[in-house]
Write a protein that holds these residues in place. Structure first.
Motif, PDB file in Angstrom:
ATOM      1  N   GLU A 138       0.838  -1.210   0.000  1.00 11.93           N
ATOM      2  CA  GLU A 138       0.000   0.000   0.000  1.00 11.93           C
ATOM      3  C   GLU A 138       0.870   1.256   0.000  1.00 11.93           C
ATOM      4  N   ASP A 139       1.996   1.197   0.737  1.00 13.31           N
ATOM      5  CA  ASP A 139       2.937   2.320   0.723  1.00 13.31           C
ATOM      6  C   ASP A 139       3.497   2.525  -0.684  1.00 13.31           C
ATOM      7  N   LYS A 141       2.163   1.645  -3.534  1.00 13.09           N
ATOM      8  CA  LYS A 141       1.126   2.164  -4.424  1.00 13.09           C
ATOM      9  C   LYS A 141       0.879   3.646  -4.193  1.00 13.09           C
ATOM     10  N   TRP A 142       1.062   4.080  -2.956  1.00 17.39           N
ATOM     11  CA  TRP A 142       0.913   5.502  -2.643  1.00 17.39           C
ATOM     12  C   TRP A 142       1.953   6.323  -3.397  1.00 17.39           C
ATOM     13  N   LYS A 145       1.536   4.804  -7.669  1.00 16.60           N
ATOM     14  CA  LYS A 145       0.176   4.971  -8.191  1.00 16.60           C
ATOM     15  C   LYS A 145      -0.061   4.025  -9.385  1.00 16.60           C
TER      16      LYS A 145
END
Length: 230
Positions: A138-139, A141-142, A145
């Motif tokens: 998730e980090d 993807k932050w 993107k």
């Protein structure tokens, strides 16, 4: 692609007896032909005004893609229905135009590259407000993107289910280069009407044969030049 543009490209492929790659969306090649053992790739363009629209965001990727392509430019009537004439451009014919655009965006390209190299682990830690890792998917993807797909995120993991500070730093450099690269583009540079007018015309009676003659002459000329400089 607009329906009208797609229709014109098909007309041009039919007119010159060209093929389209099965993976066209990935290859970005409009058409190709096989000529004496060579695969010759084409960029197909059309216009009703004389000047030719190219791409929304012209940048380094297009410079690399276009340097070896052959071009066909079809000039249509004002209604965009009937082909009036077609021009052929070899890689040599298009080189001055491409080089002119490359020169225009070069300062931004160099700036973007150099800024990306300044990203450090401290930059990552600052973004994550003091957290030094490990980092989760998730980090990642932050940061990245939609620039990456699922397989990319999986392949780049270097800790159990996540990413180290070092790997996240590499990712942030890539993200920085990507963002800066988007800023170093030209919005739809046009091939000027005067430039198109100087390009060789393809024969209207035997367009497919005429095209192959021009391509053959290009390869013969390139071969002769290569031998002369050996």
């Amino acid at each position: 692609m607009a329906v009208q543009d797609d229709k014109r490209e098909q007309q041009m492929r039919d007119r010159f007896n060209l093929k389209v790659t099965e993976d066209r969306k990935r290859s970005g090649i409009d058409a190709f032909l096989n000529l004496e053992g060579k695969v010759v790739n084409f960029e197909l363009k059309s216009t009703t005004s004389g000047s030719v629209s190219t791409v929304r965001d012209f940048g380094p990727a297009h410079i690399e893609k276009w340097k070896d392509l052959h071009w066909i430019i079809a000039v249509y009537d004002q209604r965009g229905e009937k082909i009036l004439r077609c021009h052929y451009a070899s890689p040599v014919d298009m080189a001055p135009w491409i080089e002119g655009k490359r020169h225009y965006v070069l300062p931004d390209i160099v700036l973007g590259h150099d800024v990306a190299t300044k990203v450090t682990a401290d930059t990552v830690i600052k973004i994550f407000e003091g957290r030094e890792g490990p980092y989760t998917k998730e980090d990642a993807k932050w940061i990245m993107k939609n620039q990456w797909g699922a397989e990319d995120y999986k392949a780049q993991m270097d800790t159990l289910g996540g990413y180290s500070l070092e790997r996240m730093t590499e990712m942030l450099k890539l993200r920085c280069a990507y963002i800066m690269g988007r800023g170093s583009t030209l919005n739809n540079p046009h091939i000027e009407k005067s430039y198109v007018a100087k390009l060789p015309l393809l024969d209207e009676e035997e367009p497919a044969i005429s095209l192959r003659e021009h391509v053959r002459n290009y390869f013969n000329s390139a071969s002769a030049t290569e031998q002369a400089t050996m």
